[in-house]
Write a protein that holds these residues in place. Structure first.
Motif, PDB file in Angstrom:
ATOM      1  N   UNK A 154       0.846  -1.194   0.000  1.00 44.94           N
ATOM      2  CA  UNK A 154       0.000   0.000   0.000  1.00 44.94           C
ATOM      3  C   UNK A 154       0.879   1.241   0.000  1.00 44.94           C
ATOM      4  N   UNK A 155       0.695   2.117  -1.021  1.00 40.36           N
ATOM      5  CA  UNK A 155       1.521   3.319  -1.043  1.00 40.36           C
ATOM      6  C   UNK A 155       0.706   4.607  -1.083  1.00 40.36           C
ATOM      7  N   UNK A 156      -0.616   4.529  -1.288  1.00 48.62           N
ATOM      8  CA  UNK A 156      -1.436   5.739  -1.259  1.00 48.62           C
ATOM      9  C   UNK A 156      -2.891   5.345  -1.041  1.00 48.62           C
ATOM     10  N   UNK A 157      -3.634   6.244  -0.395  1.00 45.77           N
ATOM     11  CA  UNK A 157      -5.065   6.039  -0.162  1.00 45.77           C
ATOM     12  C   UNK A 157      -5.792   7.353  -0.436  1.00 45.77           C
ATOM     13  N   UNK A 158      -6.772   7.294  -1.334  1.00 47.57           N
ATOM     14  CA  UNK A 158      -7.601   8.452  -1.616  1.00 47.57           C
ATOM     15  C   UNK A 158      -8.949   8.289  -0.937  1.00 47.57           C
ATOM     16  N   UNK A 159      -9.368   9.294  -0.186  1.00 50.70           N
ATOM     17  CA  UNK A 159     -10.656   9.256   0.503  1.00 50.70           C
ATOM     18  C   UNK A 159     -11.638  10.104  -0.304  1.00 50.70           C
ATOM     19  N   UNK A 160     -12.809   9.548  -0.608  1.00 52.00           N
ATOM     20  CA  UNK A 160     -13.727  10.225  -1.518  1.00 52.00           C
ATOM     21  C   UNK A 160     -15.169   9.850  -1.215  1.00 52.00           C
ATOM     22  N   UNK A 161     -16.064  10.681  -1.719  1.00 52.79           N
ATOM     23  CA  UNK A 161     -17.501  10.399  -1.691  1.00 52.79           C
ATOM     24  C   UNK A 161     -17.976  10.282  -3.130  1.00 52.79           C
ATOM     25  N   UNK A 162     -18.720   9.214  -3.423  1.00 51.10           N
ATOM     26  CA  UNK A 162     -19.292   9.031  -4.750  1.00 51.10           C
ATOM     27  C   UNK A 162     -20.788   9.306  -4.637  1.00 51.10           C
ATOM     28  N   UNK A 163     -21.237  10.317  -5.371  1.00 49.78           N
ATOM     29  CA  UNK A 163     -22.583  10.855  -5.252  1.00 49.78           C
ATOM     30  C   UNK A 163     -23.296  10.789  -6.596  1.00 49.78           C
TER      31      UNK A 163
END
Length: 636
Positions: A408-417
């Protein structure tokens, strides 16, 4: 009996709203009122950041989409909206229509770099330690005069990175070192505080120019003219100042002086890489050190370059020989999208990222704060529908994991609407900073919207959070073109190209004002009871092109401030703010039941009713009349 009928009518009305909302649950909030806190963008000493806050027990994706389109954002389960006419740093919601996106040269370059890394022509072997910026470059070739075109090795305490397609990335490294020096000088007051920080560019010097400009037996490899740009920037900033606020020494910051200052501050780069760095007539020059006469089979090490000196005369021999070098190990990139949940591996990556990249105190990076910020979500998840109205992943809050060879080298936190992917935060392994994970993840998210629009036509936009024109570090978001900003008064979307010259003049602007949009020269007078007092900018940093992509994060750090000062009673409301809005349709939650305010207002005494109505008027103004009749205003 009458009370039961009213309750039944209210429940029926609420159920009707739920049916119109595709049975996606309900939105229930507690109003926290006005919040005052110190500002993380302008670093103000006082509580100058002003916003309105709501604590959300639950939020439907449809309601949150509408809240986004009225300037709201979330941090965990807390919803907030800047009071644009009062806060120190007005924050405009910015979005991009994914199908219209046009990648810049820099963005394409990021994609190419990742591809080279994956196919093995740019290889990294990590040891798990933090990346050290003492980088070296090694090239092998049969023609010393073309050293800049050869294979390279970029080393660090955490591993070895090999570039076999050329020394182009070493110039990026040198530019980054110059940027660090400029930023440090600015923070220490050696450069004017109102100066816009520009991004340095380091160019490879052609063979012909190298012979003309080289000193003695030294070979000029790279050069930067950033000192000229800084000097011009300072002159513009000082000429615009009405009062002489700079120190007397600032006037002596010529391009020559600035170049010498930067060159002297780069001594660690010179010592680490074995190159010579000198200032010359305003230029910052990088030389290979002088060498003694060598036989045709000897080897020399120059600035980390290892060059085979031969009698090769063919102009393209270096490039062709470099291409014959066997490629490194191919890498495997995996991208996984999963529902927001706590993952110990993600938390450890987040903890390391915050401490190394943002210099956070380890005691402050706790599991509970991480959960509140990036795991907890009030969004009611929606499962895939199979009818084209919901994408295959569903709607709700997600974490997008980026793994290289299973790591694991990156994590994107997002909302899908329903209409967009709203990007919230990105954290990444500092060992992989050379891959520009912030820019790469943004491009991947834009591509995701494009791909899923084919199956879910309503999904069209990519929301980048808040754009803060008065903060130079936040302007990088405008590099994703063509973008739009949300008007803070009428909630209409306005092209960034139209908005930018207006924001150059004032940090708070009613963007949708037709008079502003038509000529951009005169400001239409807006009644004070509509938008409040306009906030004037203290600096003149907005007059020049911003240095894009200064932050490696895609989205601003939406932190929980410990010095929030809540003002739920809103005692400083003006008569105009109190108004006489019709509050009857507002949906109220009392002890688990739902009522329209008109059906329960008689249940309150005069003083309670006056207090509650003052709260409801402000609440209705910040969420809008339509949402106030859909969202449950909880009294608990």
């Amino acid at each position: 009996m009458e009370g039961k009928m009213r309750k039944s009518e209210a429940s029926t009305s609420h159920n009707r709203n739920n049916n119109n909302n595709n049975n996606r649950g309900e939105t229930v909030v507690v109003d926290w009122g006005r919040r005052r806190s110190s500002c993380g963008y302008c670093q103000s000493a006082g509580r100058t950041s002003i916003s309105h806050g709501l604590w959300a027990d639950s939020v439907t994706v449809d309601d949150y989409q509408d809240l986004l389109d009225r300037g709201w954002r979330r941090s965990g389960c807390f919803l907030y909206k800047p009071e644009m006419e009062r806060t120190c740093c007005p924050s405009y919601t910015i979005r991009l229509k994914a199908s219209d996106f046009i990648a810049s040269k820099e963005q394409l370059r990021v994609l190419r770099k990742m591809q080279r890394f994956l196919d093995g022509s740019l290889n990294v072997q990590n040891s798990g330690e933090a990346t050290d910026e003492s980088d070296t470059i090694k090239a092998t070739c049969s023609c010393a005069s073309h050293s800049a075109n050869n294979a390279a090795t970029y080393g660090s305490t955490s591993g070895k990175i090999e570039w076999k397609g050329g020394a182009e990335d070493f110039s990026d490294y040198l530019a980054a070192q110059i940027d660090n020096v400029i930023r440090t000088c600015n923070e220490q007051g050696e450069l004017p505080s109102n100066m816009t920080l520009l991004k340095a560019s380091v160019k490879r010097v052609s063979l012909a120019k190298s012979k003309l400009l080289a000193e003695g037996t030294e070979e000029l490899l790279y050069s930067s003219n950033i000192a000229f740009q800084i000097a011009a920037n300072i002159k513009r900033a000082q000429s615009s100042e009405k009062d002489a606020t700079q120190s007397a020494g600032d006037g002596n910051l010529s391009s020559k002086t600035i170049a010498e200052k930067i060159a002297n501050a780069l001594h660690h780069v010179s010592e680490t890489n074995g190159i010579l760095i000198r200032a010359g007539n305003g230029h910052i020059n990088f030389y290979a050190p002088g060498t003694q006469a060598a036989s045709s089979s000897s080897t020399k090490t120059v600035a980390g370059y290892e060059e085979s000196v031969t009698s090769c005369k063919r102009k393209d021999c270096c490039l062709r020989k470099a291409s014959k070098h066997p490629q490194g190990k191919r890498q495997r990139l995996e991208i996984h999208l999963k529902r927001s949940s706590f993952d110990p591996e993600e938390f450890e990556l987040y903890r390391r990222y915050q401490m190394i990249v943002h210099n956070d105190n380890p005691d402050h990076v706790t599991e509970s704060s991480y959960r509140r910020f990036l795991v907890d979500t009030p969004l009611v998840p929606v499962s895939p529908s199979g009818d084209g109205r919901v994408p295959s992943c569903g709607f709700g809050s997600f974490h997008q994991q980026y793994l290289i060879n299973g790591r694991l080298f990156a994590v994107g936190v997002m909302d899908i609407l329903p209409k967009c992917l709203s990007s919230k935060y990105l954290f990444w392994d500092p060992d992989f900073a050379f891959l520009s994970p912030g820019k790469y993840s943004a491009l991947q998210e834009i591509g995701w919207v494009k791909d899923n629009q084919l199956h879910c036509p309503s999904l069209q936009y990519y929301y980048l959070g808040y754009y803060i024109h008065s903060c130079s570090k936040m302007r990088y978001k405008a590099a994703y073109r063509p973008s739009e900003l949300l008007c803070p008064l009428r909630y209409q979307w306005v092209s960034f190209e139209i908005a930018r010259p207006l924001l150059d003049r004032k940090p708070y602007v009613v963007l949708s004002d037709s008079s502003l949009l038509q000529n951009g020269e005169s400001f239409l007078h807006v009644p004070e009871n509509e938008v409040g007092e306009l906030h004037n900018d203290n600096g003149d940093e907005n007059r020049n092109d911003p240095a894009m992509d200064e932050d490696e994060e895609m989205i601003e750090s939406e932190f929980e401030s410990s010095d929030d000062e809540l003002d739920p009673e809103m005692g400083d409301q003006t008569p105009n703010e109190l108004g006489n809005e019709d509050l009857g349709g507002t949906l109220i939650g009392i002890s688990g039941s739902r009522f329209r305010y008109k059906d329960v207002q008689r249940a309150f005494g005069n003083s309670e009713r006056n207090y509650l109505e003052a709260q409801l008027r402000r609440y209705k103004r910040v969420v809008g009349a339509e949402l106030s009749e859909r969202i449950v205003y909880s009294l608990r």
